[in-house]
Design an enzyme around this catalytic site. Sequence first.
Site, PDB file in Angstrom:
ATOM      1  N   TYR A 189      -9.387   6.095   7.803  1.00 62.74           N
ATOM      2  CA  TYR A 189      -9.068   6.500   8.445  1.00 62.74           C
ATOM      3  C   TYR A 189     -10.291   7.187   9.496  1.00 62.74           C
ATOM      4  CZ  TYR A 189      -4.652   3.836   9.784  1.00 62.74           C
ATOM      5  OH  TYR A 189      -3.863   2.761  10.293  1.00 62.74           O
ATOM      6  N   TYR A 229       3.702   6.934   9.763  1.00 58.12           N
ATOM      7  CA  TYR A 229       3.449   5.926   9.427  1.00 58.12           C
ATOM      8  C   TYR A 229       4.236   4.876   8.667  1.00 58.12           C
ATOM      9  CZ  TYR A 229      -0.681   3.226   8.430  1.00 58.12           C
ATOM     10  OH  TYR A 229      -2.289   2.459   8.252  1.00 58.12           O
ATOM     11  N   PRO A 259      -3.717   0.704  18.677  1.00 52.50           N
ATOM     12  CA  PRO A 259      -3.575   0.653  17.635  1.00 52.50           C
ATOM     13  C   PRO A 259      -4.213   1.089  16.249  1.00 52.50           C
ATOM     14  CG  PRO A 259      -5.599  -0.454  18.171  1.00 52.50           C
ATOM     15  CD  PRO A 259      -5.126   0.607  19.333  1.00 52.50           C
ATOM     16  N   LYS A 317       1.455   0.238  14.943  1.00 50.73           N
ATOM     17  CA  LYS A 317       2.592   0.524  15.530  1.00 50.73           C
ATOM     18  C   LYS A 317       3.515  -0.669  15.985  1.00 50.73           C
ATOM     19  CE  LYS A 317       4.418   4.141  13.590  1.00 50.73           C
ATOM     20  NZ  LYS A 317       4.341   3.223  12.278  1.00 50.73           N
ATOM     21  N   HIS A 360       0.387  -1.394  -0.197  1.00 51.21           N
ATOM     22  CA  HIS A 360       0.100   0.129  -0.078  1.00 51.21           C
ATOM     23  C   HIS A 360       1.195   1.260   0.152  1.00 51.21           C
ATOM     24  CE1 HIS A 360      -3.995  -1.284   1.452  1.00 51.21           C
ATOM     25  NE2 HIS A 360      -4.077  -2.163   0.839  1.00 51.21           N
TER      26      HIS A 360
END
Length: 398
Positions: free
Chosen positions: A204, A388, A296, A300, A75
């Site tokens: 998200y 990220y 979460p 990570k 991704h």
Amino acid sequence: MTTTRTQVAIVGAGPSGLLLGQLLHKAGIDAVIVERVSGDYVLGRIRAGILEQVCIDLMDEAGVGARMHREGLVHGGIEMLWDGRRHRVDLNRYSGGKNVMVYGQTELTRDLMDARAAAGLTTVYEAHHTAVHDFDTARPYVTYVKNGVTHRIDCDFIAGCDGFHGVCRASAPRSAIREYEKVYPFGWLGLLSDTPPVCDELIYVNSERGFALCSQRSKTRSRYYLQVPLTHHVEDWSDDAFWQELRLRLDDEARERLVTGPSLEKSIAPLRSFVTEPLRFGRMFLAGDAGHIVPPTGAKGLNLAATDVKYLFDGLVQHYRERSDAGLDAYSAKALARIWRAERFSWWFTQLMHRFPHDEQITAKFQHAELDYLMHSEAGLRTIAENYVGLPLDFGQR
Ligand code: APR
Ligand code: PHB
């Protein structure tokens, strides 16, 4: 009582313990793993599934990356949804060419377990009353009970890879340990289903009804989450209620595209930030969830566990090959520096995306303004992307 000897006794056969075991095996260092539950039980736990490049590299270094490369989905971006609009973060572009990979923790664990079994290495499952002894001396040992018989493993080092509820951290002297903790006033209700993901990328969601996340395990398997109050019980959430609530938190396009189906698994996980300092007590080292927990948001947990293991592994190799303890001496500080950076990101991302009880109305406006700023600023996009995809292993040392 039986007594055996190994170089490194690893407590816990989650991803941390198994990855360390595999790396040590490849380096010719002997290790035994002692695990409280059965292998099937370990594989039954559903956890996150986003791998950073450093984690992918470690799986390769351990020689267990083949299926991950075949089946994992690369991704290059994530989507953020708030106020009915969706914005893409081009992770690849804003992190200098890095990506993440969707590959479930269950699959990664299975690959490590299979490789361990194929190499004929010892994992003692269903070991009870595990205890760690004399790690403040040069001769530490681990004891456990299996089928009513007490066993003792003499070793050079103990690796505490036994998760948040493990025995290793609990055995460290209270006077030598400091713990930092934040418990969030909500949980994540997760649902796994054999339905195609609503979107190619993860979404998200900051919604007035609370956070949601659209994630996936494959092109045909989805994982969704809803922020729920801590007072909720999973039994009270039917699949229909879950899908209905998720729809309400999505944008029009996603609502239309969402394919629903029966849940394969549904559970509520609490959210916690937790760090213990230090991560070393004489000849015992903590790695992974034994030493720290992240909420979460940002996925990570597994990646941090993997980099702890990498630092610890490098230190152990240096000890055995070069007779130098420099790496082991540096382990705790080095790992903690990386852990705190990821803790900060996970905490920040959590508070940016969730509704907290007792928030004033203005808080949601601040969140929206911050999201709007981040998505329209090169610096903002870089901030999200570089965290990220995971900060480099030598971040802060350059
Ligand atoms: N004796 C032996 N084994 C134990 C003991 C004990 N007393 N206590 C716990 N264990 C085992 C658990 O049963 C579990 O299988 O240690 C293992 C720890 O595994 P995890 O909890 O998965 O922790 P870790 O390997 O560090 O993996 C971190 O898991 O929770 C996620 O987000 C986290 O993805 C990250 C990853
Ligand atoms: C998941 O797929 O389970 C997942 C993905 C991203 C997160 C958390 C969980 O931030």
